[in-house]
Write a protein that holds these residues in place. Structure first.
Motif, short mmCIF file in Angstrom:
data_model
loop_
_atom_site.label_atom_id
_atom_site.label_comp_id
_atom_site.label_asym_id
_atom_site.label_seq_id
_atom_site.Cartn_x
_atom_site.Cartn_y
_atom_site.Cartn_z
N SER A 61 13.27 35.25 26.16
CA SER A 61 13.86 34.28 24.96
C SER A 61 15.09 34.29 24.36
O SER A 61 15.73 33.18 23.62
CB SER A 61 12.36 33.82 24.66
N SER A 62 15.12 35.77 23.63
CA SER A 62 15.70 35.29 22.89
C SER A 62 17.26 35.60 22.71
O SER A 62 18.38 35.07 21.78
CB SER A 62 15.56 36.98 21.89
N GLU A 63 17.51 35.42 24.20
CA GLU A 63 19.64 34.44 24.48
C GLU A 63 19.09 33.56 25.42
O GLU A 63 20.42 33.26 25.61
CB GLU A 63 19.62 36.12 25.89
N ILE A 64 18.36 33.49 24.98
CA ILE A 64 18.70 31.74 24.94
C ILE A 64 20.11 31.06 24.49
O ILE A 64 19.63 30.78 22.98
CB ILE A 64 17.56 30.60 25.35
N PRO A 65 20.68 30.38 25.16
CA PRO A 65 22.11 29.86 24.18
C PRO A 65 21.41 29.16 22.83
O PRO A 65 19.91 27.58 23.42
CB PRO A 65 22.67 29.22 24.93
N ARG A 66 21.43 28.45 21.91
CA ARG A 66 21.10 27.58 21.24
C ARG A 66 21.69 26.20 21.55
O ARG A 66 20.12 25.61 21.38
CB ARG A 66 22.04 27.61 19.60
N GLU A 67 22.27 25.98 22.58
CA GLU A 67 22.74 24.32 22.83
C GLU A 67 21.48 24.10 24.09
O GLU A 67 21.02 22.89 24.25
CB GLU A 67 23.49 24.03 23.43
N LYS A 68 20.44 25.08 24.54
CA LYS A 68 19.64 24.93 25.46
C LYS A 68 18.17 24.59 24.54
O LYS A 68 17.26 24.67 25.67
CB LYS A 68 20.08 26.53 26.32
N LEU A 69 18.55 24.85 23.48
CA LEU A 69 17.22 25.16 22.94
C LEU A 69 16.74 24.00 21.96
O LEU A 69 15.79 23.12 21.69
CB LEU A 69 17.15 25.95 21.46
N ILE A 70 17.99 22.83 21.98
CA ILE A 70 17.73 21.58 20.58
C ILE A 70 18.08 20.44 21.95
O ILE A 70 18.10 21.01 23.44
CB ILE A 70 19.07 21.68 20.28
N CYS A 101 7.94 26.47 34.97
CA CYS A 101 10.03 26.29 35.27
C CYS A 101 10.69 25.64 34.40
O CYS A 101 12.27 26.34 34.62
CB CYS A 101 9.98 24.93 36.70
N VAL A 102 10.54 25.00 33.54
CA VAL A 102 11.09 24.47 32.56
C VAL A 102 11.82 25.98 31.50
O VAL A 102 13.26 26.40 31.45
CB VAL A 102 10.93 23.56 31.43
N LEU A 103 10.03 26.46 30.91
CA LEU A 103 11.26 28.23 30.26
C LEU A 103 12.08 28.93 31.69
O LEU A 103 13.47 29.62 30.54
CB LEU A 103 10.00 28.25 30.21
N VAL A 104 12.01 28.83 32.65
CA VAL A 104 11.99 30.01 33.23
C VAL A 104 13.91 29.11 33.19
O VAL A 104 15.29 30.74 33.76
CB VAL A 104 11.20 30.13 34.94
N GLY A 105 14.21 28.22 33.52
CA GLY A 105 15.70 27.75 33.71
C GLY A 105 16.82 27.57 32.74
O GLY A 105 17.50 27.81 32.46
N VAL A 106 15.53 27.79 31.11
CA VAL A 106 16.68 28.30 30.68
C VAL A 106 16.35 29.42 30.26
O VAL A 106 17.68 30.01 29.93
CB VAL A 106 16.45 27.16 29.02
N TRP A 107 15.55 30.27 30.73
CA TRP A 107 16.37 31.99 30.41
C TRP A 107 17.52 32.16 31.34
O TRP A 107 17.66 32.69 31.38
CB TRP A 107 15.15 32.76 31.31
N ALA A 108 17.94 31.77 31.97
CA ALA A 108 18.36 32.32 33.69
C ALA A 108 19.97 31.03 32.99
O ALA A 108 21.01 32.06 33.30
CB ALA A 108 17.94 30.84 34.93
N SER A 109 19.98 30.16 32.04
CA SER A 109 21.09 29.97 31.46
C SER A 109 22.10 30.76 30.42
O SER A 109 22.94 30.93 30.21
CB SER A 109 20.88 29.27 30.84
N SER A 110 21.02 32.25 29.84
CA SER A 110 20.97 33.24 29.23
C SER A 110 22.30 34.11 29.70
O SER A 110 22.36 34.49 30.88
CB SER A 110 20.15 33.30 28.09
N ASP A 111 22.41 35.31 28.61
CA ASP A 111 23.48 36.02 29.16
C ASP A 111 22.60 37.46 30.05
O ASP A 111 23.27 37.94 30.99
CB ASP A 111 24.01 36.92 27.57
#
Lengths: 73, 525
Positions: free
Chosen positions: B235-244, B306-316
């Motif tokens: 979760s540490s690498e999730i981009p901010r725009e995907k958290l809001i 599934c949603v958490l995995v999706g935002v993880w995948a968007s990270s570096d």
């Protein structure tokens, strides 16, 4: 109590809007996005509210069948 | 090859279960279409949940959150948890009670009786079938694509199809045919009982596999020794725009009013003809309690990981490491993110099981829809117009089975033309059903509803749906919104349809003569 249950359903709808979290990027516990935690909690709250509904707001006018259809499928 | 073997074993297991449940068949049309009203709480929960969750719950949720961020859960999942159970509670129990009392099998039988109108059936039948068919097509086409995608590189032959398209995998057309055949066999032989058993089994499969996949991906992506440490690392690498939440919807955010009006979309469940049929299978009204309470929790169990995995995948950690061609493929079709994650991080074994889970989610919706349309043709058209007294019970089952074969054949035939546009129709189909929600609610709770008011509601709903669908370039404009005149406020098209239908129904009902009291007594205690 019945009205309190419907009040809770309305409250769920209002809480679902959660305008106060729209720009909050906090990671709760270091891994859980706060929006996701809040709405996960809302799902649990919904289940609890519907539990209360089955206890206190169950329709009284539902006619049960005389026979139960011959046992569980 | 490993994946193909796992998928084949899964389908064989499903067929075995379907054929086993057919041994419990009691030989009557009531048993074939409604399982003789014998379904208890657990099977009712699993079969309704399996029916309402499509492949989108696993693949689409991950893809959408990869693209739009965590707000996808609020938009599509937590709202459904509240509204679906509301529909079960407010509509399901009453409809079950009336259905049991007056012997309904389909929604249209209820509307015809409640509104004292034969022709309301003729008006509603093409609308309901027309709104279900795109969903059937999506399921059939998606199953072909999924199987082809995971088996690519397995075969040297293309089985007579275009090798550039099959890429060494099972051709989509062949895969879709196998899925249609499997569903057809267990629905054909098992009817509603077979469908309920198969749905229960498949729902358990896709829920367990979803959680296992989440655990495997978290451990691999986070790369730490414990689950908690891995979750934090991922979760540490999730981009901010995907958290809001500002990031949700159409790449440039969603307005708060549009988000609010999106909550009308899940009301569609109240008008799904296949959910209506499942409601009628309940053994007694108490059987509804478990589905009403557990449905929001089940949605959370499937969607949240599934949603958490999706935002993880968007990270570096994942997207940032991909080669340019894969990045381009993901940008073009975010729905491939879950299969891609599994392929890259978990290997062929889990990939095979996950594919079985995705197919389970697809088939657990397809079966109910096939059975429902077959039932509607039999009950609402053939028996209604030929005369129920001229068609005995045994012939009813033969007719229903013939229609089910026909519907499966037509759906499969249409899928061969690959009408890709159907994938954009999802929210429009849901909106169409939602716009009819005021009608079913009024039928159960408003004594002053008249036949003319009901016609007005249906015509206003379908009229506004058609107009807005045309305005959206026939769904080509995916971000289409209705702006309130004189303001900047955006709303979902469903809000306009819902409003039109409600106003037309209320105004016309108040202007016309209410039904006789003796008739109303049959529906209101």
């Amino acid at each position: 109590m019945k009205y309190a249950v419907w009040g809770l359903v309305l409250l769920l709808v209002i809480l679902h809007q959660d305008n106060w979290l729209w720009d909050d990027a906090t990671l709760v516990g270091g891994f859980m996005p706060i929006t996701l935690l809040f709405h996960g909690g809302l799902s649990i709250a919904a289940a609890f509210t519907w539990f209360l509904a089955t206890k206190f707001a169950w329709p009284a006018d539902v006619a049960e069948p005389a026979s139960q259809g011959g046992g569980e499928a | 090859m490993t994946q193909l073997i796992i998928i084949s074993c899964y389908l064989a297991l499903l067929l075995g279960l379907g054929l086993f449940s057919s041994r419990l068949f009691r030989g009557t049309s009531k048993d074939y279409m409604l399982a003789s009203h014998s379904i208890g709480p657990f099977l009712l929960l699993m079969s309704i949940f399996g029916t309402t969750m499509t492949a989108f719950a696993l693949v689409g949720s991950t893809g959408e959150s990869f693209k739009e961020g965590v707000g996808v859960y609020a938009l599509l999942a937590s709202s459904s948890g509240i509204i679906h159970s509301l529909c079960f509670f407010v509509l399901g129990i009453k409809l079950w009670s009336l259905g049991h009392k007056y012997g309904y099998t389909t929604q249209i039988q209820f509307f015809r009786d409640r509104l004292q109108s034969d022709r309301i059936g003729l008006l509603l039948f093409p609308i309901l079938v027309g709104l279900v068919i795109p969903y059937l097509l999506i399921g059939v086409m998606a199953s072909g694509s999924v199987i082809n995608g995971v088996t690519q590189g397995t075969f040297e032959t293309s089985f007579g199809f275009d090798a550039a398209v099959t890429k060494g995998g099972v051709p989509k057309q062949l895969a879709s045919l196998v899925i249609c055949a499997v569903v057809l066999i267990y629905v054909f032989f098992g009817g509603m009982r077979g469908t309920a058993w198969a749905n229960t089994f498949q729902t358990i499969v896709f829920m367990i596999l979803g959680v296992v996949t989440f655990y495997m991906i978290a451990m691999k992506l986070g790369g730490k020794d414990t689950l908690m440490e891995s979750l934090r690392a991922a979760s540490s690498e999730i981009p901010r725009e995907k958290l809001i939440r500002g990031a949700v919807g159409d790449h440039h955010g969603i307005s708060k009013l549009k988000y609010f009006t999106y909550m009308l979309v899940p009301l569609s469940v109240g008008m799904f003809p296949h959910v209506f049929q499942h409601w009628l299978t309940a053994k007694n009204s108490n059987a509804f309690k478990l589905p009403i309470i557990a449905h929001p929790i089940f949605i959370m169990i499937v969607w949240l990981p599934c949603v958490l995995v999706g935002v993880w995948a968007s990270s570096d950690l994942f997207y940032g490491q991909l080669p340019a061609p894969l990045k381009a493929a993901l940008d073009g079709n975010p729905n491939i993110v879950l299969p891609l994650l599994v392929k890259q991080l978990a290997g062929p074994m889990l990939g095979g099981f996950l594919t079985a889970g995705i197919l389970a989610a697809i088939m657990s919706s397809l079966d109910s829809q096939f059975l429902c349309i077959g039932t509607m043709f039999t009950e609402d058209i053939v028996k209604h117009y030929v005369g129920a007294e001229k068609i005995d019970d045994r012939r009813s089952i033969v007719i229903a089975r013939a229609f089910i074969i026909l519907i499966v054949a037509i759906t499969y035939g249409l899928s061969l033309f690959e009408p890709r546009a159907v994938f954009t129709l999802g929210v429009w189909c849901f909106s169409g059903f939602s716009s009819l929600f005021p009608l079913i609610l009024a039928c159960l709770y408003w004594r002053k509803l008249t036949k003319a008011g009901a016609y007005a509601a249906v015509i206003a709903a379908i009229g506004s749906w058609s107009y807005l669908f045309w305005q959206s370039d026939f769904a080509a404009n995916r971000g289409y919104t209705v702006i309130i005149p004189g303001t900047d406020y955006e709303t979902m098209p469903v809000a306009t349809m819902f409003l039109c239908s409600t106003i037309a129904m209320v105004v016309v009902s108040l202007m016309t003569k209410p039904p006789e009291e003796a008739h109303l007594k049959r529906f209101f205690a």
